[in-house]
Motif scaffolding. Structure first.
Motif, mmCIF file in Angstrom:
data_model
loop_
_atom_site.group_PDB
_atom_site.id
_atom_site.type_symbol
_atom_site.label_atom_id
_atom_site.label_comp_id
_atom_site.label_asym_id
_atom_site.label_seq_id
_atom_site.Cartn_x
_atom_site.Cartn_y
_atom_site.Cartn_z
ATOM 1 N N PRO A 1 0.729 -1.275 0.007
ATOM 2 C CA PRO A 1 0.134 0.135 0.044
ATOM 3 C C PRO A 1 0.923 1.361 -0.018
ATOM 4 C CG PRO A 1 -0.167 -1.140 1.998
ATOM 5 C CD PRO A 1 0.669 -1.942 1.392
ATOM 6 N N LEU A 2 0.334 2.183 -0.875
ATOM 7 C CA LEU A 2 1.264 3.628 -0.823
ATOM 8 C C LEU A 2 0.638 4.616 0.033
ATOM 9 C CD1 LEU A 2 1.763 3.668 -4.579
ATOM 10 C CD2 LEU A 2 3.319 2.997 -2.801
ATOM 11 N N PHE A 3 -0.720 4.433 0.536
ATOM 12 C CA PHE A 3 -1.426 5.368 1.528
ATOM 13 C C PHE A 3 -1.985 4.431 2.240
ATOM 14 C CE2 PHE A 3 -1.048 7.538 -2.811
ATOM 15 C CZ PHE A 3 -0.546 8.727 -2.333
ATOM 16 N N LYS A 4 -2.213 4.980 3.575
ATOM 17 C CA LYS A 4 -3.027 4.471 4.786
ATOM 18 C C LYS A 4 -4.124 5.314 4.660
ATOM 19 C CE LYS A 4 1.463 3.735 7.137
ATOM 20 N NZ LYS A 4 2.127 4.333 8.467
ATOM 21 N N ARG A 5 -5.505 4.624 4.645
ATOM 22 C CA ARG A 5 -6.766 5.442 4.599
ATOM 23 C C ARG A 5 -7.199 5.358 6.179
ATOM 24 N NH1 ARG A 5 -4.945 3.007 0.122
ATOM 25 N NH2 ARG A 5 -5.362 4.218 -1.767
ATOM 26 N N GLN A 6 -7.307 6.292 6.805
ATOM 27 C CA GLN A 6 -7.865 6.422 8.101
ATOM 28 C C GLN A 6 -8.745 7.290 8.414
ATOM 29 O OE1 GLN A 6 -4.176 6.987 10.505
ATOM 30 N NE2 GLN A 6 -3.706 4.613 10.245
ATOM 31 N N VAL B 1 -6.078 10.458 4.099
ATOM 32 C CA VAL B 1 -5.178 9.647 3.619
ATOM 33 C C VAL B 1 -3.536 9.963 3.958
ATOM 34 C CG1 VAL B 1 -4.409 9.154 1.313
ATOM 35 C CG2 VAL B 1 -6.675 9.291 1.430
ATOM 36 N N LEU B 2 -3.158 9.053 4.434
ATOM 37 C CA LEU B 2 -1.802 9.211 5.003
ATOM 38 C C LEU B 2 -0.612 8.421 4.075
ATOM 39 C CD1 LEU B 2 -2.371 8.878 8.700
ATOM 40 C CD2 LEU B 2 -2.161 11.173 7.633
ATOM 41 N N LEU B 3 0.601 8.941 4.012
ATOM 42 C CA LEU B 3 1.655 8.395 3.243
ATOM 43 C C LEU B 3 2.147 7.166 3.891
ATOM 44 C CD1 LEU B 3 3.789 11.199 1.681
ATOM 45 C CD2 LEU B 3 2.011 9.865 0.506
ATOM 46 N N SER B 4 2.380 6.047 3.415
ATOM 47 C CA SER B 4 3.043 4.755 3.813
ATOM 48 C C SER B 4 4.456 5.332 3.781
ATOM 49 C CB SER B 4 2.601 3.548 3.153
ATOM 50 O OG SER B 4 3.211 3.389 1.749
ATOM 51 N N ASP B 5 5.203 4.330 4.461
ATOM 52 C CA ASP B 5 6.836 4.186 4.462
ATOM 53 C C ASP B 5 7.187 4.232 2.729
ATOM 54 O OD1 ASP B 5 7.054 4.901 6.832
ATOM 55 O OD2 ASP B 5 7.806 2.879 7.490
ATOM 56 N N ALA B 6 6.583 3.217 2.226
ATOM 57 C CA ALA B 6 6.626 2.735 0.754
ATOM 58 C C ALA B 6 6.626 3.767 -0.082
ATOM 59 C CB ALA B 6 5.872 1.563 0.268
ATOM 60 N N ASN C 1 9.559 6.613 0.060
ATOM 61 C CA ASN C 1 10.474 5.855 -0.829
ATOM 62 C C ASN C 1 10.342 5.918 -2.177
ATOM 63 O OD1 ASN C 1 11.852 5.256 1.498
ATOM 64 N ND2 ASN C 1 11.319 3.151 1.725
ATOM 65 N N LEU C 2 8.972 5.676 -2.492
ATOM 66 C CA LEU C 2 8.836 5.720 -4.106
ATOM 67 C C LEU C 2 9.074 7.043 -4.636
ATOM 68 C CD1 LEU C 2 7.670 4.547 -6.895
ATOM 69 C CD2 LEU C 2 5.444 4.583 -5.937
ATOM 70 N N TYR C 3 8.386 8.223 -3.925
ATOM 71 C CA TYR C 3 8.265 9.350 -4.219
ATOM 72 C C TYR C 3 9.923 9.984 -4.863
ATOM 73 C CZ TYR C 3 7.877 14.448 -4.416
ATOM 74 O OH TYR C 3 7.930 15.741 -4.856
#
Length: 89
Positions: free
Chosen positions: A54-59, A63-68, A71-73
């Motif tokens: 997952p690239l985003f954490k939906r809470q 929408v929050l960025l994941s660690d991945a 890094n991808l950015y």
């Protein structure tokens, strides 16, 4: 993240992700591009499937960025910069 080659990640998808990340708003990733909000979601979901994470954490509507995603950015920015600099593109 799984071992994915650059050829497996479409450049427009990286661009959409990068724009959305840069403005810190997932739904704005299509700004400046001929793509609707639903297309942004589809591209991000396709990236998540391709990368296997997952690239985003939906809470709670956020929408929050994941660690991945962080890094991808960095990689996406480098790839997009090289593409812009490439002669004869």
């Amino acid at each position: 993240m799984s071992n994915v080659t650059a050829a497996e990640v479409p450049l427009p998808y990286l661009d959409t992700f990068s724009k959305g990340r840069r403005v810190e708003q997932f739904h704005r990733g299509g700004e400046g591009a001929p793509i609707v909000a639903g297309g942004v979601s589809q591209r991000v979901q396709a990236l998540e499937v391709t990368l296997g994470t997952p690239l985003f954490k939906r809470q709670g509507g956020r929408v929050l960025l994941s660690d991945a995603a962080r890094n991808l950015y960095d990689y996406a920015q480098r790839i997009l910069d090289l593409h812009r600099e490439a002669p004869g593109k």
